[in-house]
Design a protein around this motif. Structure first.
Motif, PDB file in Angstrom:
ATOM      1  N   UNK A  59       0.826  -1.211   0.000  1.00 53.80           N
ATOM      2  CA  UNK A  59       0.000   0.000   0.000  1.00 53.80           C
ATOM      3  C   UNK A  59       0.858   1.258   0.000  1.00 53.80           C
ATOM      4  N   UNK A  60       2.004   1.206   0.680  1.00 50.65           N
ATOM      5  CA  UNK A  60       2.898   2.367   0.663  1.00 50.65           C
ATOM      6  C   UNK A  60       3.499   2.533  -0.725  1.00 50.65           C
ATOM      7  N   UNK A  61       3.903   1.434  -1.355  1.00 50.46           N
ATOM      8  CA  UNK A  61       4.429   1.498  -2.724  1.00 50.46           C
ATOM      9  C   UNK A  61       3.363   2.043  -3.669  1.00 50.46           C
ATOM     10  N   UNK A  62       2.110   1.592  -3.506  1.00 54.04           N
ATOM     11  CA  UNK A  62       1.008   2.095  -4.326  1.00 54.04           C
ATOM     12  C   UNK A  62       0.806   3.589  -4.111  1.00 54.04           C
ATOM     13  N   UNK A  63       0.939   4.041  -2.868  1.00 57.67           N
ATOM     14  CA  UNK A  63       0.783   5.451  -2.520  1.00 57.67           C
ATOM     15  C   UNK A  63       1.798   6.311  -3.281  1.00 57.67           C
ATOM     16  N   UNK A  64       3.001   5.784  -3.485  1.00 57.73           N
ATOM     17  CA  UNK A  64       4.056   6.526  -4.187  1.00 57.73           C
ATOM     18  C   UNK A  64       4.018   6.327  -5.696  1.00 57.73           C
ATOM     19  N   UNK A  65       3.061   5.532  -6.189  1.00 54.31           N
ATOM     20  CA  UNK A  65       2.990   5.219  -7.624  1.00 54.31           C
ATOM     21  C   UNK A  65       3.030   6.502  -8.459  1.00 54.31           C
ATOM     22  N   UNK A  67       5.506   8.512  -8.509  1.00 53.39           N
ATOM     23  CA  UNK A  67       6.509   9.385  -7.896  1.00 53.39           C
ATOM     24  C   UNK A  67       7.526   8.549  -7.134  1.00 53.39           C
ATOM     25  N   UNK A  68       7.858   7.373  -7.688  1.00 56.65           N
ATOM     26  CA  UNK A  68       8.764   6.452  -7.010  1.00 56.65           C
ATOM     27  C   UNK A  68      10.142   7.084  -6.854  1.00 56.65           C
ATOM     28  N   UNK A  69      10.621   7.208  -5.627  1.00 57.13           N
ATOM     29  CA  UNK A  69      11.953   7.787  -5.421  1.00 57.13           C
ATOM     30  C   UNK A  69      13.048   6.765  -5.715  1.00 57.13           C
ATOM     31  N   UNK A  87      19.019   3.469  -0.924  1.00 57.60           N
ATOM     32  CA  UNK A  87      18.458   3.315  -2.265  1.00 57.60           C
ATOM     33  C   UNK A  87      17.196   2.475  -2.202  1.00 57.60           C
ATOM     34  N   UNK A  88      16.269   2.786  -3.089  1.00 54.72           N
ATOM     35  CA  UNK A  88      14.993   2.083  -3.135  1.00 54.72           C
ATOM     36  C   UNK A  88      14.955   1.240  -4.402  1.00 54.72           C
ATOM     37  N   UNK A  89      14.489   0.025  -4.249  1.00 53.80           N
ATOM     38  CA  UNK A  89      14.379  -0.903  -5.380  1.00 53.80           C
ATOM     39  C   UNK A  89      12.906  -1.205  -5.608  1.00 53.80           C
ATOM     40  N   UNK A  90      12.440  -1.030  -6.849  1.00 49.70           N
ATOM     41  CA  UNK A  90      11.091  -1.432  -7.251  1.00 49.70           C
ATOM     42  C   UNK A  90      11.265  -2.608  -8.190  1.00 49.70           C
ATOM     43  N   UNK A  91      10.516  -3.683  -7.945  1.00 44.46           N
ATOM     44  CA  UNK A  91      10.722  -4.909  -8.721  1.00 44.46           C
ATOM     45  C   UNK A  91       9.857  -5.011  -9.978  1.00 44.46           C
ATOM     46  N   UNK A  92       9.108  -3.975 -10.314  1.00 47.60           N
ATOM     47  CA  UNK A  92       8.278  -4.019 -11.501  1.00 47.60           C
ATOM     48  C   UNK A  92       6.932  -4.683 -11.275  1.00 47.60           C
ATOM     49  N   UNK A  93       6.723  -5.234 -10.097  1.00 49.13           N
ATOM     50  CA  UNK A  93       5.449  -5.871  -9.769  1.00 49.13           C
ATOM     51  C   UNK A  93       4.780  -5.166  -8.594  1.00 49.13           C
ATOM     52  N   UNK A  94       5.137  -3.898  -8.400  1.00 51.92           N
ATOM     53  CA  UNK A  94       4.518  -3.102  -7.350  1.00 51.92           C
ATOM     54  C   UNK A  94       5.136  -3.255  -5.981  1.00 51.92           C
ATOM     55  N   UNK A  95       6.230  -3.997  -5.882  1.00 49.40           N
ATOM     56  CA  UNK A  95       6.879  -4.185  -4.584  1.00 49.40           C
ATOM     57  C   UNK A  95       8.056  -3.221  -4.458  1.00 49.40           C
ATOM     58  N   UNK A  96       8.219  -2.699  -3.250  1.00 50.64           N
ATOM     59  CA  UNK A  96       9.243  -1.692  -2.961  1.00 50.64           C
ATOM     60  C   UNK A  96      10.137  -2.211  -1.837  1.00 50.64           C
ATOM     61  N   UNK A 122       7.572  11.459   6.157  1.00 53.26           N
ATOM     62  CA  UNK A 122       7.562  12.881   6.473  1.00 53.26           C
ATOM     63  C   UNK A 122       7.467  13.749   5.225  1.00 53.26           C
ATOM     64  N   UNK A 123       7.454  13.138   4.050  1.00 47.99           N
ATOM     65  CA  UNK A 123       7.517  13.898   2.800  1.00 47.99           C
ATOM     66  C   UNK A 123       8.966  14.098   2.415  1.00 47.99           C
ATOM     67  N   UNK A 124       9.208  14.658   1.249  1.00 50.38           N
ATOM     68  CA  UNK A 124      10.577  14.899   0.766  1.00 50.38           C
ATOM     69  C   UNK A 124      11.435  13.648   0.842  1.00 50.38           C
ATOM     70  N   UNK A 125      10.819  12.472   0.676  1.00 52.75           N
ATOM     71  CA  UNK A 125      11.509  11.180   0.687  1.00 52.75           C
ATOM     72  C   UNK A 125      12.168  10.851   2.023  1.00 52.75           C
ATOM     73  N   UNK A 126      11.698  11.459   3.104  1.00 55.58           N
ATOM     74  CA  UNK A 126      12.242  11.213   4.443  1.00 55.58           C
ATOM     75  C   UNK A 126      11.284  10.306   5.214  1.00 55.58           C
ATOM     76  N   UNK A 127      11.848   9.248   5.810  1.00 53.11           N
ATOM     77  CA  UNK A 127      11.103   8.337   6.675  1.00 53.11           C
ATOM     78  C   UNK A 127      11.728   8.376   8.067  1.00 53.11           C
TER      79      UNK A 127
END
Length: 163
Positions: A59-65, A67-69, A87-96, A122-127
């Motif tokens: 759901x978090x990955x979907x939320x960033x759909x 705008x994937x950082x 670094x963030x990895x997206x596997x092409x199947x919606x997983x982050x 927190x926004x600005x790609x900050x967690x």
């Protein structure tokens, strides 16, 4: 003889009109299906090697759909301005996944099997991350204000927002 007519008050199991649930002037919030999806907080439990990449909720990955950082910045809650670049990895199947850089964060904060990590976006790609150990107690970290690493500060984002 008592009156056999009944008045509806909008309470109970009846379908009263003009009062209670049936009216359009209800102060109840709209049903969840009509609200925008906002994912600001989530958690993961460390069930596998704490140093390998970590999957974040779909759901978090979907939320960033859209705008994937390419990377995010992790900050241990109440630890100060240090932000760890991951670094963030997206596997092409919606997983982050949290990938390169996660290991450094995990080692520095002693993350281990069975630990619970609470993330707040927190926004600005900050967690911001709250870490709970295997006893389910929150771990607090402190900073003496100096970076004792011999490593480069390339993995540190300057603090944009004052604490």
């Amino acid at each position: 003889m008592a009156s056999t007519s009944r008045t509806r008050t909008g309470r109970g199991r009846g379908r009263g009109r003009g009062r209670g649930r049936g009216s359009g002037s209800s102060s109840l919030p709209p049903p969840p299906s009509t609200l925008p999806l906002i994912i600001e907080e989530f958690f993961i439990v460390v069930y596998e090697d704490p140093l390998v990449k970590k999957k974040l909720p779909n759901k978090f990955a979907d939320y960033l759909h859209g705008q994937e950082p390419a990377k995010v910045y992790l900050r241990a809650a109440d630890y100060g301005p240090r932000l760890w670049t991951v670094e963030v990895l997206f596997d092409g199947q919606g997983r982050m996944y949290l990938d390169k850089g996660w290991e450094k964060f995990a080692i520095a904060h002693g993350v281990d099997f069975g630990w619970f990590l609470h993330f707040k976006y927190e926004g600005d790609d900050v967690l911001t991350v709250k870490v709970f150990d295997g006893t389910m107690c929150r771990r607090y970290y402190y900073s003496d204000g100096e970076d004792t690493d011999d490593e480069s500060d390339d993995d540190v984002k300057p603090c944009i927002h004052p604490l």
